[in-house]
Design a protein around this motif. Structure first.
Motif, PDB file in Angstrom:
ATOM      1  N   ILE A 136       6.186  -1.739   9.487  1.00 59.00           N
ATOM      2  CA  ILE A 136       5.900  -1.400   8.090  1.00 59.00           C
ATOM      3  C   ILE A 136       7.215  -1.210   7.341  1.00 59.00           C
ATOM      4  O   ILE A 136       8.034  -0.388   7.729  1.00 59.00           O
ATOM      5  N   SER A 137       7.400  -1.986   6.277  1.00 61.30           N
ATOM      6  CA  SER A 137       8.572  -1.794   5.419  1.00 61.30           C
ATOM      7  C   SER A 137       8.231  -0.705   4.415  1.00 61.30           C
ATOM      8  O   SER A 137       7.204  -0.787   3.736  1.00 61.30           O
ATOM      9  N   ILE A 138       9.063   0.317   4.328  1.00 60.12           N
ATOM     10  CA  ILE A 138       8.786   1.415   3.409  1.00 60.12           C
ATOM     11  C   ILE A 138       9.917   1.551   2.406  1.00 60.12           C
ATOM     12  O   ILE A 138      11.055   1.126   2.646  1.00 60.12           O
ATOM     13  N   SER A 139       9.594   2.145   1.282  1.00 60.04           N
ATOM     14  CA  SER A 139      10.604   2.478   0.280  1.00 60.04           C
ATOM     15  C   SER A 139      10.136   3.711  -0.479  1.00 60.04           C
ATOM     16  O   SER A 139       8.945   4.001  -0.564  1.00 60.04           O
ATOM     17  N   GLU A 140      11.097   4.426  -1.010  1.00 48.58           N
ATOM     18  CA  GLU A 140      10.794   5.614  -1.811  1.00 48.58           C
ATOM     19  C   GLU A 140      10.365   5.169  -3.211  1.00 48.58           C
ATOM     20  O   GLU A 140      10.783   4.124  -3.699  1.00 48.58           O
ATOM     21  N   TYR A 141       9.527   5.932  -3.805  1.00 49.18           N
ATOM     22  CA  TYR A 141       9.221   5.768  -5.224  1.00 49.18           C
ATOM     23  C   TYR A 141       8.983   7.164  -5.764  1.00 49.18           C
ATOM     24  O   TYR A 141       9.197   8.148  -5.065  1.00 49.18           O
ATOM     25  N   ASP A 142       8.581   7.292  -6.966  1.00 52.41           N
ATOM     26  CA  ASP A 142       8.521   8.589  -7.639  1.00 52.41           C
ATOM     27  C   ASP A 142       7.360   9.451  -7.135  1.00 52.41           C
ATOM     28  O   ASP A 142       6.448   9.785  -7.884  1.00 52.41           O
ATOM     29  N   ASN A 143       7.387   9.790  -5.829  1.00 48.44           N
ATOM     30  CA  ASN A 143       6.359  10.633  -5.253  1.00 48.44           C
ATOM     31  C   ASN A 143       6.938  11.334  -4.034  1.00 48.44           C
ATOM     32  O   ASN A 143       7.577  10.716  -3.202  1.00 48.44           O
ATOM     33  N   LYS A 144       6.689  12.623  -3.902  1.00 50.52           N
ATOM     34  CA  LYS A 144       7.246  13.399  -2.796  1.00 50.52           C
ATOM     35  C   LYS A 144       6.464  13.231  -1.493  1.00 50.52           C
ATOM     36  O   LYS A 144       6.968  13.554  -0.436  1.00 50.52           O
ATOM     37  N   HIS A 145       5.225  12.775  -1.581  1.00 45.34           N
ATOM     38  CA  HIS A 145       4.352  12.795  -0.413  1.00 45.34           C
ATOM     39  C   HIS A 145       4.036  11.418   0.178  1.00 45.34           C
ATOM     40  O   HIS A 145       3.511  11.336   1.283  1.00 45.34           O
ATOM     41  N   TYR A 146       4.331  10.347  -0.563  1.00 40.46           N
ATOM     42  CA  TYR A 146       3.955   9.013  -0.104  1.00 40.46           C
ATOM     43  C   TYR A 146       5.142   8.059  -0.142  1.00 40.46           C
ATOM     44  O   TYR A 146       6.016   8.166  -1.000  1.00 40.46           O
ATOM     45  N   PHE A 189       0.846  -1.189   0.000  1.00 41.11           N
ATOM     46  CA  PHE A 189       0.000   0.000   0.000  1.00 41.11           C
ATOM     47  C   PHE A 189       0.884   1.243   0.000  1.00 41.11           C
ATOM     48  O   PHE A 189       2.109   1.156   0.065  1.00 41.11           O
ATOM     49  N   TYR A 190       0.254   2.386  -0.100  1.00 43.19           N
ATOM     50  CA  TYR A 190       0.959   3.674  -0.046  1.00 43.19           C
ATOM     51  C   TYR A 190       0.545   4.379   1.234  1.00 43.19           C
ATOM     52  O   TYR A 190      -0.610   4.334   1.625  1.00 43.19           O
ATOM     53  N   ILE A 191       1.515   4.995   1.891  1.00 45.55           N
ATOM     54  CA  ILE A 191       1.231   5.687   3.144  1.00 45.55           C
ATOM     55  C   ILE A 191       1.783   7.107   3.052  1.00 45.55           C
ATOM     56  O   ILE A 191       2.900   7.326   2.570  1.00 45.55           O
ATOM     57  N   PHE A 192       0.982   8.045   3.477  1.00 48.70           N
ATOM     58  CA  PHE A 192       1.380   9.443   3.483  1.00 48.70           C
ATOM     59  C   PHE A 192       2.601   9.572   4.390  1.00 48.70           C
ATOM     60  O   PHE A 192       2.619   9.065   5.517  1.00 48.70           O
ATOM     61  N   LYS A 193       3.655  10.214   3.922  1.00 46.83           N
ATOM     62  CA  LYS A 193       4.913  10.279   4.669  1.00 46.83           C
ATOM     63  C   LYS A 193       4.734  10.864   6.059  1.00 46.83           C
ATOM     64  O   LYS A 193       5.252  10.343   7.044  1.00 46.83           O
ATOM     65  N   SER A 194       3.964  11.930   6.185  1.00 50.25           N
ATOM     66  CA  SER A 194       3.791  12.535   7.512  1.00 50.25           C
ATOM     67  C   SER A 194       3.037  11.590   8.446  1.00 50.25           C
ATOM     68  O   SER A 194       3.291  11.575   9.650  1.00 50.25           O
ATOM     69  N   ASP A 195       2.109  10.772   7.911  1.00 51.16           N
ATOM     70  CA  ASP A 195       1.420   9.793   8.752  1.00 51.16           C
ATOM     71  C   ASP A 195       2.406   8.759   9.290  1.00 51.16           C
ATOM     72  O   ASP A 195       2.343   8.372  10.453  1.00 51.16           O
ATOM     73  N   TRP A 196       3.326   8.331   8.433  1.00 55.30           N
ATOM     74  CA  TRP A 196       4.304   7.332   8.863  1.00 55.30           C
ATOM     75  C   TRP A 196       5.231   7.912   9.931  1.00 55.30           C
ATOM     76  O   TRP A 196       5.518   7.273  10.933  1.00 55.30           O
ATOM     77  N   TYR A 197       5.687   9.161   9.724  1.00 57.82           N
ATOM     78  CA  TYR A 197       6.590   9.784  10.696  1.00 57.82           C
ATOM     79  C   TYR A 197       5.908  10.052  12.038  1.00 57.82           C
ATOM     80  O   TYR A 197       6.562  10.116  13.071  1.00 57.82           O
ATOM     81  N   CYS A 198       4.586  10.231  12.048  1.00 60.33           N
ATOM     82  CA  CYS A 198       3.852  10.515  13.291  1.00 60.33           C
ATOM     83  C   CYS A 198       3.463   9.250  14.062  1.00 60.33           C
ATOM     84  O   CYS A 198       2.998   9.345  15.195  1.00 60.33           O
ATOM     85  N   MET A 199       3.630   8.091  13.470  1.00 59.99           N
ATOM     86  CA  MET A 199       3.266   6.839  14.138  1.00 59.99           C
ATOM     87  C   MET A 199       4.190   6.539  15.303  1.00 59.99           C
ATOM     88  O   MET A 199       5.375   6.877  15.252  1.00 59.99           O
ATOM     89  N   PRO A 200       3.665   5.867  16.317  1.00 56.41           N
ATOM     90  CA  PRO A 200       4.554   5.374  17.371  1.00 56.41           C
ATOM     91  C   PRO A 200       5.573   4.406  16.754  1.00 56.41           C
ATOM     92  O   PRO A 200       5.268   3.703  15.785  1.00 56.41           O
ATOM     93  N   GLU A 201       6.755   4.361  17.323  1.00 50.00           N
ATOM     94  CA  GLU A 201       7.836   3.558  16.740  1.00 50.00           C
ATOM     95  C   GLU A 201       7.483   2.072  16.659  1.00 50.00           C
ATOM     96  O   GLU A 201       7.851   1.406  15.694  1.00 50.00           O
TER      97      GLU A 201
END
Length: 125
Positions: free
Chosen positions: A55-65, A37-49
């Motif tokens: 959640i495994s995350i990776s960058e792709y061609d989007n500034k916000h997700y 799935f895609y997760i809004f970057k600020s939502d991910w940064y605001c989550m408890p550790e």
């Protein structure tokens, strides 16, 4: 990705006979899924550790997700419809012994998925 369902079964106490050989049978099971799935970057940064570390995350061609992947344990509850041709069943004491051939030709279809719940530490029993 879906894993094999476990801890499942039919809920016989809640079965309903609608007549004309149609039986509604609730079921439930648990399964593991791997979701992309895609997760809004600020939502991910605001989550408890403890949540974000799952959640495994990776960058792709989007500034916000972020592109994300997470494994979930699910509890699924739903209903199947079983159709039997009871006109072929014997009456009287032979009824039970006449069910074998009828059960071989029964039709089962998924009626509905009523509830899908993510199993968390709070919901685990």
């Amino acid at each position: 990705m879906l894993d094999v369902p476990t801890n499942g079964g039919l809920i016989w106490d809640e079965a309903e006979y609608y007549g004309d050989g149609v039986i509604s049978m609730p079921f439930e099971f648990e399964m593991t899924v791997l979701a992309d799935f895609y997760i809004f970057k600020s939502d991910w940064y605001c989550m408890p550790e403890d949540k974000s570390s799952q959640i495994s995350i990776s960058e792709y061609d989007n500034k916000h997700y972020f592109e994300a992947e997470q494994e979930f344990e699910l509890h699924v509850r739903g209903t199947i419809a079983i159709s039997l041709d009871l006109s072929r069943a014997a009456h009287g004491p032979e009824f039970v012994s006449s069910l074998g051939p009828i059960l071989d030709t029964m039709q089962i279809e998924m009626s509905e998925i009523e509830e899908v719940t993510v199993i968390t530490d709070e919901t685990a029993q």
